[in-house]
Design an enzyme around this catalytic site. Structure first.
Site, PDB file in Angstrom:
ATOM      1  N   SER A 130       0.863  -1.297  -0.039  1.00  0.00           N
ATOM      2  CA  SER A 130      -0.083   0.186   0.061  1.00  0.00           C
ATOM      3  C   SER A 130       1.059   1.125   0.118  1.00  0.00           C
ATOM      4  O   SER A 130       1.293   1.890   0.897  1.00  0.00           O
ATOM      5  CB  SER A 130      -0.814  -0.160   1.253  1.00  0.00           C
ATOM      6  OG  SER A 130      -1.843   0.847   1.273  1.00  0.00           O
ATOM      7  N   CYS A 189      -6.070   5.307 -10.835  1.00  0.00           N
ATOM      8  CA  CYS A 189      -5.973   6.419  -9.754  1.00  0.00           C
ATOM      9  C   CYS A 189      -7.453   6.587  -9.481  1.00  0.00           C
ATOM     10  O   CYS A 189      -8.400   6.519 -10.486  1.00  0.00           O
ATOM     11  CB  CYS A 189      -5.351   7.509 -10.303  1.00  0.00           C
ATOM     12  SG  CYS A 189      -3.741   7.263 -10.605  1.00  0.00           S
TER      13      CYS A 189
END
Lengths: 310, 250
Positions: free
Chosen positions: A71, A136
């Site tokens: 992450s 994104c």
């Protein structure tokens, strides 16, 4: 460099089908001391955004059986510093034909801004391809990924293809049930290729702290464990579109690359394996060369989708 | 590169010192740097495991390994003669200034590894070294050390004792530089005392690491950036950071 590994994905010509995936090879210079970058077909640099981004709070990495979770959160210096320092340094260790720049954003205008800035400094012969990171979150759509929705990805692809001097690869996450529709939208809007990121989401719990291990709770899985899922996604999409496909999803050796290409990929992208074997890319190139030699293949593209023939 | 295990010393039920014949690393590594050890060829565990180098001996590097998780558990079954894939050396190094006559080194538990390597190198100089080790119940990690003209050894019973003992050591020598590696709480304490006493402080920081050479962006350490903060990579920007730079949790 042998002719038999050369591949063409519409406007993108690579000396071989082995690329390194964005976010998994830094900005090339970090990897340069540990491998022969010149052997690779392409290196996709870390995604750059209009503004600098710090990325996610730690911890960012977790080892799991057969792979890992991460992450990172698009940590990057922003387009200004990227053009001043990062891209010139990367260009110093990659041939023009190997350079793939990856651009991300929160709204379509961010992508356009960054691409125009790159195009002001680098001509179309200095960069092999532009990868649109459509994974994104789109802030205008409440944070849903551009690639989660055919309409959003179409808008982004169309806007970028209109202004980009470079061939365009659109990178999508393969986690959504409507992935085939998303891919068709990418194809319809004129991209040169599509890149599927095979990174199913997972959650890990820190049992000592009794809470999720990652700040963002959910995090993508990568590494060899995801390969069968990647082959499945590739297989399904190959039957739906004719746009050349790239995927990153657990490729650890030349046999994995061959398997993916037989399922339908035109080129492969190596991700998490770079972390544990920085020479994996050049090893896969050598392995593909040997595979072609042993199987009397004059060009590797002959095997693309071959497993679909019944 | 492939290294062969030449010796395994078991210190207690969970701490081992592995010796690897690995000239390429042994002849190039400096105190504070680390290596990435490939634990499993079958990708389980998948990631390599980072270890600060504990010492070198000719073409041999030694690593201090505490069995705490999946990776180190696999390593605890390794035998002399086994071949292991190791990458490195990576990261920056501990450095010292010519004007510092006295150096205070603080090692906490298995974090003593890079401190031991630094001790070895400082023993080749005329520096006066003052070691503070904690906790006392793990003293077998420093059993090999011999105090002498240039080395004094102080052992803290536990973390609660580190602060008072370290302050006493700093006041005693005056103007010493601090070097530390150990648990997070200990590092925060050392950084705080270093700042209070205007002592240059160098900390070897730890973070969950993906690659070890700067391509994954996983092993970040929060640092001060004016009024803001930034993340630096423990592998490339560190693992050695100035104590003043680190932004510790409240």
């Amino acid at each position: 460099m042998s002719e038999r590994l050369k591949v063409k994905l519409n406007g993108i010509e690579l000396c071989n089908p082995v690329t390194l995936a964005s976010g998994c090879c830094g900005n090339a210079v970090e990897l340069d001391p540990h491998t022969d970058l010149s052997a690779l077909g392409g290196v996709t640099l870390k995604t750059v955004t209009r503004e600098p981004r710090k990325g996610n709070p730690p911890p960012r990495i977790l080892d799991v059986h057969g792979g890992m979770m991460s992450s990172i959160g698009l940590m990057n210096v922003g387009i200004d510093q990227y053009l001043e320092k990062v891209l010139p340094a990367a260009a110093g260790v990659l041939r023009p034909g190997q350079r793939i720049v990856s651009v991300g954003g929160s709204v379509v205008d961010d992508y356009i801004y960054a691409i125009n800035a790159i195009a002001e400094k680098y001509g179309k012969d200095e960069i092999a391809a532009l990868e649109l990171n459509a994974c994104c979150p789109n802030v205008k759509a409440g944070g849903a990924a551009f690639s989660s929705n055919p309409g959003m990805v179409a808008e982004l692809t169309k806007a970028v293809c209109r202004i980009s001097p470079y061939p365009v690869i659109v990178k999508i996450i393969a986690n959504f049930p409507n992935m085939n529709e998303v891919a068709k939208a990418v194809e319809a809007e004129g991209a040169d290729a599509i890149h599927m990121s095979i990174s199913p989401m997972g959650i890990a719990i820190d049992i000592k702290k009794k809470k999720p291990y990652f700040y963002n709770v959910k995090a993508p899985l990568s590494g060899p464990l995801v390969k069968p899922i990647g082959i499945l996604k590739t297989w399904d999409l190959y039957e739906e579109i004719s746009l050349p496909m790239i995927a990153s999803g657990g490729i650890a050796c030349a046999d994995d690359a061959v398997e993916y290409m037989m399922a339908g990929l035109s080129a492969v992208a190596i991700g998490a394996m770079n972390y544990i074997n920085p020479k994996v890319g050049e090893e896969v190139v050598l392995g593909l060369e040997k595979y072609c030699e042993e199987n009397a293949i004059s060009n590797i593209s002959e095997i693309v989708g071959i497993a679909h023939v019944r | 590169m492939i290294a062969t295990i030449t010796n395994i010393e078991q210190l207690n039920d969970r701490d081992f010192i592995f010796a690897f014949d690995c000239a390429e690393i042994a002849l190039n590594v400096a105190p504070g740097q680390f290596v990435e050890v490939g634990v499993s060829k079958a990708y389980d565990p998948f990631l390599r495991r980072p270890f600060s180098v504990y010492s070198t001996d000719g073409t041999v590097i030694k690593l201090l390994v505490r069995v705490v998780g999946r990776g180190t558990k696999v390593m605890s079954a390794w035998r002399v003669g086994d071949s292991v894939d190791i990458l490195g050396p990576f990261g920056n190094l501990f450095t010292w200034r010519p004007e510092d006559t006295d150096l205070i080194l603080v090692g906490g538990g298995v974090g003593f590894a890079p401190i031991n390597f630094l001790l070895d190198r400082l023993a080749q100089t005329d520096k006066k070294v003052h070691l503070l080790f904690s906790p006392k119940r793990e003293s077998e990690l420093i059993a090999h050390l011999e105090a002498g003209k240039n080395l004094s050894v102080t052992v803290a019973e536990n973390r609660a004792e580190i602060g008072p003992l370290l302050q006493k050591m700093i006041s005693g020598v005056g103007g010493a530089a601090l070097y530390a590696c150990g648990p997070y709480g200990m590092m925060k304490l050392v950084a705080g005392l270093g700042a209070e006493n205007h002592a240059p402080t160098w900390l070897s920081m730890e973070a969950a690491m993906g690659c070890g050479f700067g391509i994954c962006g996983g092993c970040i350490v929060p640092v001060k950036d004016g009024e803001d903060f930034a993340y630096k990579k423990a592998c490339n920007d560190g693992p050695i950071f100035s104590g003043e730079e680190i932004l510790f949790d409240e």
